[in-house]
Design a protein around this motif. Structure first.
Motif, mmCIF file in Angstrom:
data_model
loop_
_atom_site.group_PDB
_atom_site.id
_atom_site.type_symbol
_atom_site.label_atom_id
_atom_site.label_comp_id
_atom_site.label_asym_id
_atom_site.label_seq_id
_atom_site.Cartn_x
_atom_site.Cartn_y
_atom_site.Cartn_z
ATOM 1 N N ALA A 110 15.756 5.611 87.484
ATOM 2 C CA ALA A 110 16.429 6.884 87.208
ATOM 3 C C ALA A 110 17.940 6.669 87.195
ATOM 4 C CB ALA A 110 16.047 7.918 88.255
ATOM 5 N N GLY A 111 18.586 7.294 86.219
ATOM 6 C CA GLY A 111 20.017 7.124 86.034
ATOM 7 C C GLY A 111 20.388 6.026 85.065
ATOM 8 N N GLY A 112 19.411 5.208 84.706
ATOM 9 C CA GLY A 112 19.655 4.102 83.797
ATOM 10 C C GLY A 112 19.625 4.515 82.337
ATOM 11 N N SER A 113 19.722 3.514 81.476
ATOM 12 C CA SER A 113 19.786 3.745 80.031
ATOM 13 C C SER A 113 18.824 2.827 79.293
ATOM 14 C CB SER A 113 21.205 3.484 79.507
ATOM 15 O OG SER A 113 22.142 4.347 80.091
ATOM 16 N N LEU A 114 18.377 3.313 78.156
ATOM 17 C CA LEU A 114 17.602 2.518 77.217
ATOM 18 C C LEU A 114 18.018 2.902 75.808
ATOM 19 C CD1 LEU A 114 13.926 2.626 78.581
ATOM 20 C CD2 LEU A 114 15.394 0.609 78.440
ATOM 21 N N ARG A 115 17.839 1.975 74.884
ATOM 22 C CA ARG A 115 18.100 2.266 73.470
ATOM 23 C C ARG A 115 16.856 1.921 72.674
ATOM 24 N NH1 ARG A 115 21.577 -0.751 68.883
ATOM 25 N NH2 ARG A 115 22.444 1.046 67.784
ATOM 26 N N LEU A 116 16.301 2.943 72.041
ATOM 27 C CA LEU A 116 15.138 2.750 71.179
ATOM 28 C C LEU A 116 15.591 2.531 69.743
ATOM 29 C CD1 LEU A 116 12.758 5.572 72.477
ATOM 30 C CD2 LEU A 116 13.087 3.259 73.367
ATOM 31 N N SER A 117 14.857 1.682 69.043
ATOM 32 C CA SER A 117 15.119 1.449 67.625
ATOM 33 C C SER A 117 13.839 1.674 66.841
ATOM 34 C CB SER A 117 15.607 0.021 67.393
ATOM 35 O OG SER A 117 16.813 -0.236 68.051
ATOM 36 N N CYS A 118 13.992 2.080 65.618
ATOM 37 C CA CYS A 118 12.852 2.259 64.714
ATOM 38 C C CYS A 118 13.279 1.746 63.348
ATOM 39 C CB CYS A 118 12.451 3.719 64.646
ATOM 40 S SG CYS A 118 11.196 4.093 63.400
ATOM 41 N N THR A 119 12.479 0.851 62.801
ATOM 42 C CA THR A 119 12.787 0.271 61.493
ATOM 43 C C THR A 119 11.714 0.667 60.497
ATOM 44 O OG1 THR A 119 13.828 -1.637 62.545
ATOM 45 C CG2 THR A 119 13.240 -1.857 60.232
ATOM 46 N N ALA A 120 12.148 1.159 59.366
ATOM 47 C CA ALA A 120 11.230 1.532 58.286
ATOM 48 C C ALA A 120 11.155 0.399 57.278
ATOM 49 C CB ALA A 120 11.699 2.802 57.610
ATOM 50 N N SER A 121 9.962 0.065 56.854
ATOM 51 C CA SER A 121 9.784 -0.989 55.868
ATOM 52 C C SER A 121 8.692 -0.591 54.896
ATOM 53 C CB SER A 121 9.405 -2.303 56.556
ATOM 54 O OG SER A 121 8.181 -2.184 57.230
ATOM 55 N N GLY A 122 8.634 -1.288 53.781
ATOM 56 C CA GLY A 122 7.589 -1.009 52.813
ATOM 57 C C GLY A 122 8.158 -0.766 51.435
ATOM 58 N N SER A 123 7.441 0.047 50.692
ATOM 59 C CA SER A 123 7.819 0.290 49.298
ATOM 60 C C SER A 123 9.157 1.015 49.206
ATOM 61 C CB SER A 123 6.741 1.133 48.612
ATOM 62 O OG SER A 123 5.488 0.505 48.714
ATOM 63 N N MET A 124 9.762 0.960 48.055
ATOM 64 C CA MET A 124 11.029 1.664 47.844
ATOM 65 C C MET A 124 10.780 3.169 47.853
ATOM 66 S SD MET A 124 13.319 -0.549 47.770
ATOM 67 C CE MET A 124 14.684 0.429 47.175
ATOM 68 N N TYR A 125 11.476 3.883 48.670
ATOM 69 C CA TYR A 125 11.333 5.320 48.794
ATOM 70 C C TYR A 125 12.602 5.873 49.438
ATOM 71 C CZ TYR A 125 10.221 3.539 53.368
ATOM 72 O OH TYR A 125 10.257 2.850 54.546
ATOM 73 N N VAL A 126 12.718 7.186 49.413
ATOM 74 C CA VAL A 126 13.867 7.849 50.036
ATOM 75 C C VAL A 126 13.447 8.348 51.409
ATOM 76 C CG1 VAL A 126 15.416 9.825 49.880
ATOM 77 C CG2 VAL A 126 14.873 8.497 47.834
ATOM 78 N N ILE A 127 14.247 8.092 52.397
ATOM 79 C CA ILE A 127 13.996 8.628 53.732
ATOM 80 C C ILE A 127 14.887 9.835 53.928
ATOM 81 C CG2 ILE A 127 13.992 8.201 56.200
ATOM 82 C CD1 ILE A 127 13.672 5.251 55.609
ATOM 83 N N ASN A 128 14.294 10.958 54.152
ATOM 84 C CA ASN A 128 15.073 12.179 54.404
ATOM 85 C C ASN A 128 15.354 12.260 55.902
ATOM 86 O OD1 ASN A 128 15.183 12.930 51.636
ATOM 87 N ND2 ASN A 128 13.057 13.590 51.789
ATOM 88 N N SER A 129 14.793 13.223 56.574
ATOM 89 C CA SER A 129 15.062 13.331 58.002
ATOM 90 C C SER A 129 14.265 12.284 58.782
ATOM 91 C CB SER A 129 14.731 14.721 58.520
ATOM 92 O OG SER A 129 13.347 14.971 58.407
ATOM 93 N N MET A 130 14.813 11.901 59.924
ATOM 94 C CA MET A 130 14.115 11.021 60.851
ATOM 95 C C MET A 130 14.171 11.667 62.226
ATOM 96 S SD MET A 130 15.167 7.191 59.608
ATOM 97 C CE MET A 130 13.645 6.448 60.234
ATOM 98 N N LYS A 131 13.133 11.501 62.978
ATOM 99 C CA LYS A 131 13.018 12.189 64.264
ATOM 100 C C LYS A 131 12.451 11.253 65.323
ATOM 101 C CE LYS A 131 11.470 16.262 61.643
ATOM 102 N NZ LYS A 131 12.607 17.181 61.650
#
Length: 119
Positions: A14-35
């Motif tokens: 408790a009180g600490g920090s973390l950083r999450l990452s998310c990588t999108a891969s695959g076919s060519m497409y447009v990414i609108n919102s990310m959540k």
């Protein structure tokens, strides 16, 4: 095939920090919102933060002032910086992307990454 892969979860005090990452891969497409969503055992999946393609952000009240969502469109990544973590932040965190391929809109979920905050 569009895929989202999260990383960065783990165990923190408790009180600490973390950083999450998310990588999108695959076919060519447009990414609108990310959540980012999270789901604790026995609870529903709740939205934590979202970011538009232009960088506009929204946060759940429970994380305002502690979490920061950001994205790198060129790298197709979204991040969640989590500071001042509390035991009640313990959950599986999921990345979500709202995508478009021409006129076809679709969404994708990542597989989830566990975040555990000890008291």
């Amino acid at each position: 095939q569009v895929q989202l892969v999260e990383s960065g979860g783990g165990l923190v005090q408790a009180g600490g920090s973390l950083r999450l990452s998310c990588t999108a891969s695959g076919s060519m497409y447009v990414i609108n919102s990310m959540k980012w969503y999270r789901q604790a055992p026995g609870n529903q999946r709740d939205m934590v933060a979202d970011i538009s393609s232009f960088g506009a952000t929204n946060y759940a009240d429970a994380v305002k002032g502690r979490f920061t969502i950001s994205r790198d469109n060129a790298k197709r990544k979204v991040y969640l910086q989590m500071n001042s973590l509390k035991p009640e932040d313990t959950a599986v965190y999921y990345c979500y992307a709202d995508c478009a391929d021409g006129d076809v809109h679709f969404y994708r979920w990542g597989q989830g990454t566990q975040v555990t905050v000890s008291s």
